[in-house]
Design an enzyme around this catalytic site. Structure first.
Site, PDB file in Angstrom:
ATOM      1  N   GLY A  63       0.875  -1.406  -0.022  1.00 15.15           N
ATOM      2  CA  GLY A  63      -0.077  -0.301  -0.099  1.00 15.15           C
ATOM      3  C   GLY A  63       1.083   1.294   0.473  1.00 15.15           C
ATOM      4  CB  VAL A  64       4.114   2.465   0.977  1.00 10.20           C
ATOM      5  CG1 VAL A  64       5.361   3.087   0.580  1.00 10.20           C
ATOM      6  CG2 VAL A  64       4.294   1.681   2.135  1.00 10.20           C
ATOM      7  CG  MET A 120       8.399   3.735  -5.411  1.00 14.31           C
ATOM      8  SD  MET A 120       8.684   2.271  -5.602  1.00 14.31           S
ATOM      9  CE  MET A 120      10.996   2.206  -6.112  1.00 14.31           C
ATOM     10  N   PRO A 121       7.180   6.650  -6.075  1.00 14.30           N
ATOM     11  CG  PRO A 121       8.539   9.313  -5.900  1.00 14.30           C
ATOM     12  CD  PRO A 121       8.116   7.649  -5.073  1.00 14.30           C
ATOM     13  N   GLY A 164      12.927   8.229  -9.768  1.00 12.58           N
ATOM     14  CA  GLY A 164      13.712   8.620  -9.039  1.00 12.58           C
ATOM     15  C   GLY A 164      14.871   8.654  -8.797  1.00 12.58           C
ATOM     16  N   GLY A 183      19.305   8.528  -8.529  1.00 14.44           N
ATOM     17  CA  GLY A 183      20.004   7.334  -8.379  1.00 14.44           C
ATOM     18  C   GLY A 183      21.984   8.153  -8.103  1.00 14.44           C
ATOM     19  CE1 TYR A 208      24.904   1.728  -5.445  1.00 19.18           C
ATOM     20  CE2 TYR A 208      23.740   3.467  -5.310  1.00 19.18           C
ATOM     21  CZ  TYR A 208      24.184   2.594  -5.438  1.00 19.18           C
ATOM     22  OH  TYR A 208      23.839   1.605  -6.184  1.00 19.18           O
ATOM     23  CG  HIS A 245      23.498  -3.545  -3.218  1.00 20.09           C
ATOM     24  ND1 HIS A 245      24.324  -2.536  -3.147  1.00 20.09           N
ATOM     25  CD2 HIS A 245      23.805  -3.602  -4.912  1.00 20.09           C
ATOM     26  CE1 HIS A 245      24.713  -1.774  -4.251  1.00 20.09           C
ATOM     27  NE2 HIS A 245      24.561  -2.075  -5.080  1.00 20.09           N
TER      28      HIS A 245
HETATM   29  P1  NAP Z   1      22.851   5.543 -16.021  1.00 21.22           P
HETATM   30  O1  NAP Z   1      21.789   5.946 -14.942  1.00 21.22           O
HETATM   31  O2  NAP Z   1      21.782   4.862 -16.641  1.00 21.22           O
HETATM   32  O3  NAP Z   1      23.161   7.012 -16.552  1.00 21.22           O
HETATM   33  C1  NAP Z   1      24.498   7.241 -15.518  1.00 21.22           C
HETATM   34  C2  NAP Z   1      25.115   8.503 -16.455  1.00 21.22           C
HETATM   35  O4  NAP Z   1      24.528   8.404 -18.076  1.00 21.22           O
HETATM   36  C3  NAP Z   1      26.118   8.938 -16.212  1.00 21.22           C
HETATM   37  O5  NAP Z   1      27.444   8.843 -16.281  1.00 21.22           O
HETATM   38  C4  NAP Z   1      25.615  10.526 -17.068  1.00 21.22           C
HETATM   39  O6  NAP Z   1      26.139  11.249 -16.797  1.00 21.22           O
HETATM   40  C5  NAP Z   1      24.548  10.300 -17.606  1.00 21.22           C
HETATM   41  N1  NAP Z   1      23.159  11.005 -17.993  1.00 21.22           N
HETATM   42  C6  NAP Z   1      22.363  10.724 -16.668  1.00 21.22           C
HETATM   43  N2  NAP Z   1      21.622  11.458 -18.493  1.00 21.22           N
HETATM   44  C7  NAP Z   1      22.255  11.892 -18.995  1.00 21.22           C
HETATM   45  C8  NAP Z   1      21.574  12.346 -20.222  1.00 21.22           C
HETATM   46  N3  NAP Z   1      19.658  12.832 -19.640  1.00 21.22           N
HETATM   47  N4  NAP Z   1      22.258  12.436 -21.197  1.00 21.22           N
HETATM   48  C9  NAP Z   1      22.932  12.371 -21.659  1.00 21.22           C
HETATM   49  N5  NAP Z   1      23.698  11.662 -20.447  1.00 21.22           N
HETATM   50  C10 NAP Z   1      23.403  11.086 -18.903  1.00 21.22           C
HETATM   51  O7  NAP Z   1      23.601   4.751 -14.435  1.00 21.22           O
HETATM   52  P2  NAP Z   1      23.353   4.289 -13.247  1.00 21.22           P
HETATM   53  O8  NAP Z   1      24.058   5.421 -11.743  1.00 21.22           O
HETATM   54  O9  NAP Z   1      24.628   3.212 -13.057  1.00 21.22           O
HETATM   55  O10 NAP Z   1      22.126   3.675 -12.335  1.00 21.22           O
HETATM   56  C11 NAP Z   1      21.330   4.729 -12.025  1.00 21.22           C
HETATM   57  C12 NAP Z   1      21.061   4.235  -9.915  1.00 21.22           C
HETATM   58  O11 NAP Z   1      20.930   2.830 -10.258  1.00 21.22           O
HETATM   59  C13 NAP Z   1      22.522   4.557  -9.980  1.00 21.22           C
HETATM   60  O12 NAP Z   1      23.146   5.706  -9.659  1.00 21.22           O
HETATM   61  C14 NAP Z   1      22.431   3.352  -8.446  1.00 21.22           C
HETATM   62  O13 NAP Z   1      21.571   4.373  -7.522  1.00 21.22           O
HETATM   63  C15 NAP Z   1      21.767   2.378  -9.125  1.00 21.22           C
HETATM   64  N6  NAP Z   1      22.269   1.215  -9.132  1.00 21.22           N
HETATM   65  C16 NAP Z   1      21.916   0.251  -8.798  1.00 21.22           C
HETATM   66  C17 NAP Z   1      22.787  -0.513  -8.604  1.00 21.22           C
HETATM   67  C18 NAP Z   1      22.689  -2.031  -8.027  1.00 21.22           C
HETATM   68  O14 NAP Z   1      23.349  -2.913  -8.145  1.00 21.22           O
HETATM   69  N7  NAP Z   1      20.919  -2.187  -7.523  1.00 21.22           N
HETATM   70  C19 NAP Z   1      23.496  -0.662  -9.371  1.00 21.22           C
HETATM   71  C20 NAP Z   1      23.849   0.299 -10.334  1.00 21.22           C
HETATM   72  C21 NAP Z   1      23.009   1.448 -10.179  1.00 21.22           C
HETATM   73  P3  NAP Z   1      26.616  12.574 -16.412  1.00 21.22           P
HETATM   74  O15 NAP Z   1      26.769  12.361 -14.143  1.00 21.22           O
HETATM   75  O16 NAP Z   1      28.037  13.314 -16.144  1.00 21.22           O
HETATM   76  O17 NAP Z   1      25.195  13.672 -16.274  1.00 21.22           O
END
Ligand code: NAP
Length: 286
Positions: free
Chosen positions: A9-10, A12-13, A16, A18, A48, A106
């Protein structure tokens, strides 16, 4: 902003922000910029090493805590019941809050059943508003669902146009688990932002490849958490609710799926060893 309702029931946007690979130096400013751009979901993790800066950014933004949906994740080094109980309190202290909206395991490594029991306990105690997992492939996810009291609300997995996770998505739907995409731009790998199909379809809607990629996932009922440290891109990545892709455009984007990871595959023995090496080498701040 649009919202999805989790299985408990929560709310979530659906989009988001990251903060993976956002350095502690940049993180306080980035989180505030994201909140000012309109984001209300912030996704961090113990690994992180920026939970403290996320908490500071949230506090300094002036946005009320109740308006924010905060996600963090239990790292492999904290797997198991006892360590998780302690690490939830450590995360709350670093995040400078008395509850987390969504706590995820994770990675499915170590004693993650013990981890899950501790999360269930913290959920019942009101420290966590929802609990779930990340990087759980179908077999581990199904097994988990059959052995827990509180069903996972979310599974956060690598998902983008090149790795669409179609089969896993169907399983998550069946178990009423929200599919959340990490790496929705594949971190730019595989020529992501210059991809012809993404750019051509985007141009028809006066949108960028990035916006088209996010819109595709949203129309597939996938929550997205793009990362950027640049305010103009933060705004761009949020501006995805004023257009729709046609069924024909969706089909063209579906064809980009390779069914393969651009990052890691958990059934590769070398990858599992790589994770444990990373656990040993990472010296996270307390
Ligand atoms: P991502 O969001 O797929 O890509 C980020 C990259 O894209 C950065 O280099 C960013 O550069 C660039 N970017 C962002 N918006 C852009 C745009 N509109 N046009 C052009 N380039 C753009 O990669 P991610 O950070 O790995 O994934 C997103 C989030 O998912 C993470 O931050 C994290 O919270 C989560 N995550 C979770 C796991 C897991 O194992 N659970 C693993 C990986 C990630 P700039 O910052 O220079 O703009």
């Amino acid at each position: 902003m649009e919202f999805v309702t989790l299985n408990n029931g929560v709310s979530m946007p659906k989009v988001g922000y990251g903060v993976y690979q956002v350095s502690p130096e940049e993180c306080v400013r980035s989180v505030q910029d994201a909140l000012h751009a309109g984001y209300r979901l912030i996704d961090t993790a113990q690994s992180y090493d920026n939970e403290y800066e996320v908490g500071t950014g949230l506090r300094q933004s002036g946005v009320r805590r109740e308006e924010i949906f905060l996600t963090t994740k239990i790292w492999i080094a904290n797997a198991g019941y006892e360590k998780t109980i302690q690490s939830i309190d450590d995360s709350l202290r670093r995040l400078q809050t008395d509850y987390v909206d969504l706590m995820l395991i994770h990675q499915p490594f170590g004693d993650y059943y013990g981890t899950y029991r501790a999360m269930e306990e913290a959920y019942k105690a009101g420290k966590l508003r929802a609990i779930g997992v990340s990087n759980f492939f179908a077999d581990r996810l199904i097994d988990l669902c059959h052995n827990v009291e509180v069903m996972p609300a979310v599974n956060q997995v690598e998902t983008h146009v090149f790795q669409q996770q179609t089969e896993l998505h169907g399983i998550m739907k069946k178990y009423d688990i929200v599919h959340e995409a990490w790496g929705p731009f594949a971190e730019g790998r595989n020529g992501f932002f210059s991809n012809d199909v993404l750019n051509r379809i985007g141009a028809a809607h006066h949108k960028t490849a990035a916006q088209t990629a996010l819109r595709f996932l949203l129309q597939k009922d996938v929550v997205v958490i793009p990362k950027s440290v640049r305010p103009e891109r933060m705004a761009q990545n949020l501006d995805v609710f004023d257009f729709s892709l046609t069924p024909e455009e969706m089909k063209q984007l579906e064809k980009l799926d390779t069914g393969k990871s651009l990052f890691f595959f958990h059934y590769d023995p070398k990858m599992v060893e790589w994770f444990y090496q990373m656990v040993q080498e990472r010296n996270l701040r307390v």
